[in-house]
Design a protein around this motif. Structure first.
Motif, PDB file in Angstrom:
ATOM      1  N   VAL A   1      52.630 -43.826  -3.206  1.00 12.47           N
ATOM      2  CA  VAL A   1      52.273 -43.499  -4.597  1.00 12.47           C
ATOM      3  C   VAL A   1      51.821 -44.739  -5.351  1.00 12.47           C
ATOM      4  N   ALA A   2      52.503 -45.874  -5.164  1.00 13.86           N
ATOM      5  CA  ALA A   2      52.165 -47.138  -5.848  1.00 13.86           C
ATOM      6  C   ALA A   2      52.845 -48.264  -5.105  1.00 13.86           C
ATOM      7  N   SER A   3      52.376 -49.472  -5.352  1.00 20.27           N
ATOM      8  CA  SER A   3      52.964 -50.624  -4.651  1.00 20.27           C
ATOM      9  C   SER A   3      54.239 -51.107  -5.313  1.00 20.27           C
ATOM     10  N   SER A   4      54.481 -50.701  -6.559  1.00 19.55           N
ATOM     11  CA  SER A   4      55.685 -51.131  -7.271  1.00 19.55           C
ATOM     12  C   SER A   4      55.885 -50.229  -8.492  1.00 19.55           C
ATOM     13  N   LEU A   5      57.073 -50.322  -9.079  1.00 19.81           N
ATOM     14  CA  LEU A   5      57.347 -49.560 -10.290  1.00 19.81           C
ATOM     15  C   LEU A   5      56.443 -50.033 -11.436  1.00 19.81           C
ATOM     16  N   ARG A   6      56.238 -51.324 -11.522  1.00 21.41           N
ATOM     17  CA  ARG A   6      55.364 -51.839 -12.581  1.00 21.41           C
ATOM     18  C   ARG A   6      53.950 -51.282 -12.437  1.00 21.41           C
ATOM     19  N   GLU A   7      53.430 -51.298 -11.197  1.00 17.78           N
ATOM     20  CA  GLU A   7      52.077 -50.772 -11.001  1.00 17.78           C
ATOM     21  C   GLU A   7      52.020 -49.284 -11.352  1.00 17.78           C
ATOM     22  N   ALA A   8      53.059 -48.544 -11.017  1.00 21.26           N
ATOM     23  CA  ALA A   8      53.089 -47.113 -11.342  1.00 21.26           C
ATOM     24  C   ALA A   8      53.022 -46.903 -12.858  1.00 21.26           C
ATOM     25  N   LEU A   9      53.793 -47.693 -13.592  1.00 16.99           N
ATOM     26  CA  LEU A   9      53.783 -47.569 -15.056  1.00 16.99           C
ATOM     27  C   LEU A   9      52.424 -47.952 -15.643  1.00 16.99           C
ATOM     28  N   GLU A  10      51.795 -48.978 -15.072  1.00 19.63           N
ATOM     29  CA  GLU A  10      50.480 -49.398 -15.570  1.00 19.63           C
ATOM     30  C   GLU A  10      49.406 -48.359 -15.260  1.00 19.63           C
ATOM     31  N   ARG A  11      49.506 -47.698 -14.105  1.00 16.64           N
ATOM     32  CA  ARG A  11      48.528 -46.658 -13.772  1.00 16.64           C
ATOM     33  C   ARG A  11      48.674 -45.448 -14.685  1.00 16.64           C
ATOM     34  N   LEU A  12      49.863 -45.201 -15.138  1.00 19.91           N
ATOM     35  CA  LEU A  12      50.096 -44.062 -16.029  1.00 19.91           C
ATOM     36  C   LEU A  12      49.707 -44.358 -17.485  1.00 19.91           C
ATOM     37  N   ASP A  13      50.011 -45.572 -17.969  1.00 20.00           N
ATOM     38  CA  ASP A  13      49.857 -45.857 -19.414  1.00 20.00           C
ATOM     39  C   ASP A  13      49.097 -47.144 -19.729  1.00 20.00           C
ATOM     40  N   GLY A  14      48.515 -47.795 -18.727  1.00 22.08           N
ATOM     41  CA  GLY A  14      47.746 -48.995 -19.007  1.00 22.08           C
ATOM     42  C   GLY A  14      48.518 -50.278 -18.741  1.00 22.08           C
ATOM     43  N   PRO A  15      47.824 -51.420 -18.836  1.00 20.44           N
ATOM     44  CA  PRO A  15      48.442 -52.712 -18.483  1.00 20.44           C
ATOM     45  C   PRO A  15      49.682 -53.021 -19.313  1.00 20.44           C
ATOM     46  N   ILE A  16      50.631 -53.707 -18.683  1.00 21.54           N
ATOM     47  CA  ILE A  16      51.844 -54.180 -19.353  1.00 21.54           C
ATOM     48  C   ILE A  16      51.648 -55.659 -19.682  1.00 21.54           C
TER      49      ILE A  16
END
Length: 413
Positions: free
Chosen positions: A84-99
């Motif tokens: 699904v994603a390489s990390s939790l951070r990447e998953a959050l960024e794919r859903l709502d944009g860069p952190i």
């Protein structure tokens, strides 16, 4: 084009119902330390759907709890294995944009602003930006944009390199240096920066660096005048009587009141012959006319501020002080008069001339028919602690003209 969102990721952490949870997780990554990774995350106040989503992500039982702590590496590994994603951070960024990593962003901004300040070379601007209020001013003028600030500094330094000038018009200076005749108009960013640097220069020369250079009540026109730059150069010329000069010309001892414009004072300043001489300074033009009528050529040198000194008045008083004159000041016995006197005595090192508490009490007694009710906000006299108290006690304002007889006696000695 951005990569299409995986449906599995959308089902796992997407949707409006999980937006508050994602926001809390993002905030934890935003506030991560600068030099270390996040090992664990604890989330409190979980709703049932939020807990269920995290349980699926972590492979835990679906037993509800309002708080949950988990290892970030475990969440990252589960996401990688599922594809699904390489990390939790990447998953959050794919859903709502860069952190945005706040600590790293602050460090980048600090580095950019440090480069702006380090790039300045003119000592007056360097000194200004060494002060917190100076850098704060620059950031406000540049709207927090370091690139804009750098351009402002280069322009301000180009102007400062031309100061002090000798009677150049502000618009001409702006056109010559910046290519725009209005670039130094009031409230223009470059003008504001230059004036702040020049005010700090003056405060240093007066050993008043603790004073607020940004909150100065001095008008921009007066600051430009002290830098040799003319703004409205023919407005409010300064009135004086019998000022001695080293050569014949304007300011000679004629017995008649004379005027000098700011333009004349800056472009062709007279050579004042006043070393060790006492120069009387009054607030009101009527006293100059009365003194000329009474004493003529025999009157002592007298200068009029005509209320709060404007650029021409301040420039003349400064020239007289530089020529080693001793200034003695008198004004109206009211609150605006004390405010003017505080300015003249502070800025031009004047001494009081029949302008103490005892003089006020005597004036109240001798000029009762000309006295008026004292209104307004109290102003303390910097040279006499008892003057404001005496004025409050009597509640009477005494105009300068009401004590003309006593002042004329000094001018005729």
């Amino acid at each position: 084009m951005s990569e299409p969102l995986d449906d599995r990721l959308q089902r796992l952490l997407g949707g409006e119902h999980l937006a508050p949870l994602r926001k809390r997780l993002r905030r934890r990554f935003e506030r991560a330390p600068l030099d270390s990774a996040i090992a664990q995350i604890r989330v409190d106040g979980l709703g049932a759907e939020e807990h269920a989503a995290l349980a699926v992500l972590l492979g835990r039982p679906q037993r509800y709890a309002s708080s949950l702590q988990f290892d970030v590496e475990l969440a990252d590994g589960n996401l990688r294995r599922s594809g699904v994603a390489s990390s939790l951070r990447e998953a959050l960024e794919r859903l709502d944009g860069p952190i945005t990593h706040l600590a790293a962003a602050r460090l980048r901004q600090e580095s950019l602003w440090s480069n702006v300040v380090d790039g300045c070379t003119h000592p007056d601007l360097v000194g200004l930006l060494a002060m917190p209020e100076g850098t704060g001013l620059l950031k406000r003028l540049a709207r927090q944009d370091a690139a804009v600030a750098s351009k402002l500094c280069r322009s301000a330094e180009a102007v400062l390199c031309c100061l002090p000038a000798r009677g150049i018009a502000r618009s001409q200076l702006a056109a010559n240096v910046l290519g725009d005749a209005h670039a130094l108009d009031n409230r223009q960013p470059v003008a504001t920066l230059v004036l702040a640097a020049w005010r700090r220069r003056d405060l240093r020369s007066q050993s008043n660096e603790s004073d607020s250079l940004l909150g100065s009540a001095e008008r921009a026109r007066d600051t430009w005048a002290r830098a040799g730059v003319l703004v409205n150069q023919l407005a409010r010329p300064v009135l004086f009587l019998n000022l001695p000069v080293k050569s014949a010309g304007s300011g000679d001892r004629t017995g008649e009141p004379s005027y000098l414009s700011l333009r004349s004072l800056l472009r062709a300043p007279p050579s004042w012959d006043v070393a060790g001489c006492r120069i009387f300074v009054c607030e009101n033009p009527n006293l100059v006319a009365t003194a000329a009528d009474r004493w003529g050529c025999g009157c002592a040198p007298l200068v009029c501020t005509d209320g709060m000194p404007a650029a021409a008045q301040r420039t003349l008083l400064s020239q007289l002080v530089l020529a080693e004159a001793r200034l003695c000041y008198h004004g109206d016995f009211d609150w605006p008069g004390l405010r003017i006197a505080n300015h003249v005595m502070r800025e031009h090192k004047a001494a009081p001339w029949r302008f103490n508490a005892a003089d006020y009490v005597a004036a109240v007694r001798s000029a009762s028919g000309l006295a008026q009710h004292l209104d307004g906000t109290t102003v303390e006299a910097s040279w006499d602690d008892g003057l404001a108290a005496a004025m409050r006690d009597h509640g009477v304002a005494v105009a300068e003209e009401a004590v003309a007889a006593q002042l004329l006696s000094d001018l005729g000695d």
